[in-house]
Enzyme design. Structure first.
Site, PDB file in Angstrom:
ATOM      1  N   PRO A 176       0.826  -1.215   0.000  1.00 23.37           N
ATOM      2  CA  PRO A 176       0.000   0.000   0.000  1.00 23.37           C
ATOM      3  C   PRO A 176       0.859   1.264   0.000  1.00 23.37           C
ATOM      4  O   PRO A 176       1.895   1.309   0.638  1.00 23.37           O
ATOM      5  CB  PRO A 176      -0.788  -0.102   1.308  1.00 23.37           C
ATOM      6  CG  PRO A 176      -0.792  -1.536   1.642  1.00 23.37           C
ATOM      7  CD  PRO A 176       0.488  -2.108   1.114  1.00 23.37           C
ATOM      8  N   THR A 177       0.409   2.266  -0.720  1.00 27.93           N
ATOM      9  CA  THR A 177       1.112   3.544  -0.789  1.00 27.93           C
ATOM     10  C   THR A 177       1.237   4.138   0.603  1.00 27.93           C
ATOM     11  O   THR A 177       0.262   4.212   1.338  1.00 27.93           O
ATOM     12  CB  THR A 177       0.337   4.518  -1.693  1.00 27.93           C
ATOM     13  OG1 THR A 177       0.222   3.932  -2.976  1.00 27.93           O
ATOM     14  CG2 THR A 177       1.056   5.852  -1.798  1.00 27.93           C
ATOM     15  N   GLY A 178       2.441   4.539   0.962  1.00 25.14           N
ATOM     16  CA  GLY A 178       2.642   5.152   2.262  1.00 25.14           C
ATOM     17  C   GLY A 178       2.951   4.155   3.354  1.00 25.14           C
ATOM     18  O   GLY A 178       3.159   4.508   4.504  1.00 25.14           O
ATOM     19  N   CYS A 179       2.989   2.868   2.991  1.00 25.20           N
ATOM     20  CA  CYS A 179       3.269   1.817   3.962  1.00 25.20           C
ATOM     21  C   CYS A 179       4.764   1.541   3.952  1.00 25.20           C
ATOM     22  O   CYS A 179       5.363   1.377   2.898  1.00 25.20           O
ATOM     23  CB  CYS A 179       2.491   0.576   3.544  1.00 25.20           C
ATOM     24  SG  CYS A 179       2.655  -0.816   4.636  1.00 25.20           S
ATOM     25  N   VAL A 180       5.407   1.524   5.138  1.00 24.54           N
ATOM     26  CA  VAL A 180       6.862   1.283   5.144  1.00 24.54           C
ATOM     27  C   VAL A 180       7.239  -0.091   5.652  1.00 24.54           C
ATOM     28  O   VAL A 180       6.437  -0.786   6.211  1.00 24.54           O
ATOM     29  CB  VAL A 180       7.604   2.338   5.981  1.00 24.54           C
ATOM     30  CG1 VAL A 180       7.827   3.589   5.136  1.00 24.54           C
ATOM     31  CG2 VAL A 180       6.872   2.677   7.246  1.00 24.54           C
TER      32      VAL A 180
END
Lengths: 102, 110, 127
Positions: B106-110
């Site tokens: 997911p976008t923004g998931c690190v």
């Protein structure tokens, strides 16, 4: 709240300056640097628009970028201020936000 | 890294997310889930299928918060809760479920 | 500016899109930034002006480019609670477009109103 708008592209190559001038409110500041400095000069196709914008906005141009390009700081459009890097920093501090027209 | 599925080598990144999402199939999902230690049940599949539908519609893997809300809207608040989703996917319904669903992280998931 | 790092402060952010999609990476990068910004519970505004209005043009099909068509993602913004989308009337007109050509619900406003709105923001990011 006043905005410092920064423009670093030549108006002959991109529409950034045009768009910036269309969105600057009275009391805002506009900083021309890098390839945008040509727009500050007398005798260009943009000189009239810059002179007009200078009535409501504070228009500044970075002296170092003029000098590097062999453009005479004495020959900028009336109402445009030639400033140095410290002046650029002051502008950023004096306005509530910065809009970099990249 | 890579997965071996049906005699084929499927390329994945260092975290196990598929390089080409078109490589995905249900058998591969079972294999990734096994790697992750997730025992796939109909409830797991419900979330995986929801994620794949979401991706097909919006072209992104949703943030956990958004996924939870969307599941609540479609399947009710019982399933649309962090507790329910984390029980199914202990390492995160975002990261782990997306990996099994063959979607990017997911976008923004690190 | 003292409260920049105070977690409790909600600021008005505006992401200004001025570039067409696909020719450069800007549109996609801003979209990703917007999605990430949603996690920080700020007051996020999205503006589309100049060629940026093309980012939300209906009917994009990138198959022949071999590029991902990320336009459907703009429709996901609502689910991220990002609902303040503004499009500039003049930019649409210059490109022969109307609000009916756009794929998401937006508020169409004049250039003058867009300028005013920018003046109300705490942070503006233009690309």
């Amino acid at each position: 709240m006043s905005i410092l708008h920064t423009v670093n592209k030549s108006p002959f190559e991109r529409a950034n300056l045009s768009s910036c001038l269309g969105h600057a409110n009275a009391g805002d500041a506009i900083m021309l640097y890098e390839d945008a400095v040509i727009a500050a000069m007398n005798g260009t196709a943009f000189a009239a628009r810059i002179a007009d914008a200078a009535k409501g906005c504070k228009i500044c141009v970075l002296g170092a970028d003029l000098k590097a390009r062999g453009l005479d700081p004495a020959n900028v459009v009336a109402g445009v201020s030639v400033i140095d890097y410290a002046g650029f920093v002051d502008l950023a501090a004096d306005n509530a936000s910065v809009n970099a027209w990249l | 890294m890579a997965y071996e599925c049906n005699g084929k080598t499927i390329e994945a990144d260092e975290e196990g997310f598929l390089v080409n999402i078109s490589d995905w199939n249900e058998q591969l999902a079972e294999l990734i889930a096994k790697d992750e230690g997730v025992p796939m049940s109909p409830e797991h599949w419900e979330v995986i299928n929801f994620l794949r539908d979401y991706y097909a519609e919006y072209q992104i893997a949703p943030a956990v918060r958004v996924l939870t809300k969307a599941i609540a809207k479609k399947m009710g608040p019982e399933k649309g809760s962090n507790k329910y989703l984390y029980e199914l996917f202990p390492y995160g319904p975002g990261k782990q479920a997306c990996k099994i669903a063959g979607l990017p992280k997911p976008t923004g998931c690190v | 500016m003292e409260d920049d790092f105070d977690g409790g402060t909600v600021k008005k952010f505006m992401f200004v899109n001025r570039k067409a999609p696909y020719g450069t990476i800007y549109a996609l990068e801003v979209l990703e930034m917007v999605l990430i910004s949603a996690a920080f519970d700020q007051d996020v505004h999205l503006a589309f002006l100049d060629d940026g209005v093309l980012q939300i043009k209906k009917g994009q099909d990138t198959k022949d480019l071999g590029h991902k068509n990320f336009s459907p993602t703009y429709r996901a913004l609502e689910g991220y609670d990002i609902e303040k989308l503004f499009v500039e009337q003049e930019s649409l007109e210059e490109r022969g477009l109307t609000a009916a050509d756009l794929m998401v619900d937006v508020e169409v406003i004049s250039r003058a109103d867009m300028a005013k709105l920018m003046g109300e923001m705490d942070v503006i990011l233009t690309a």
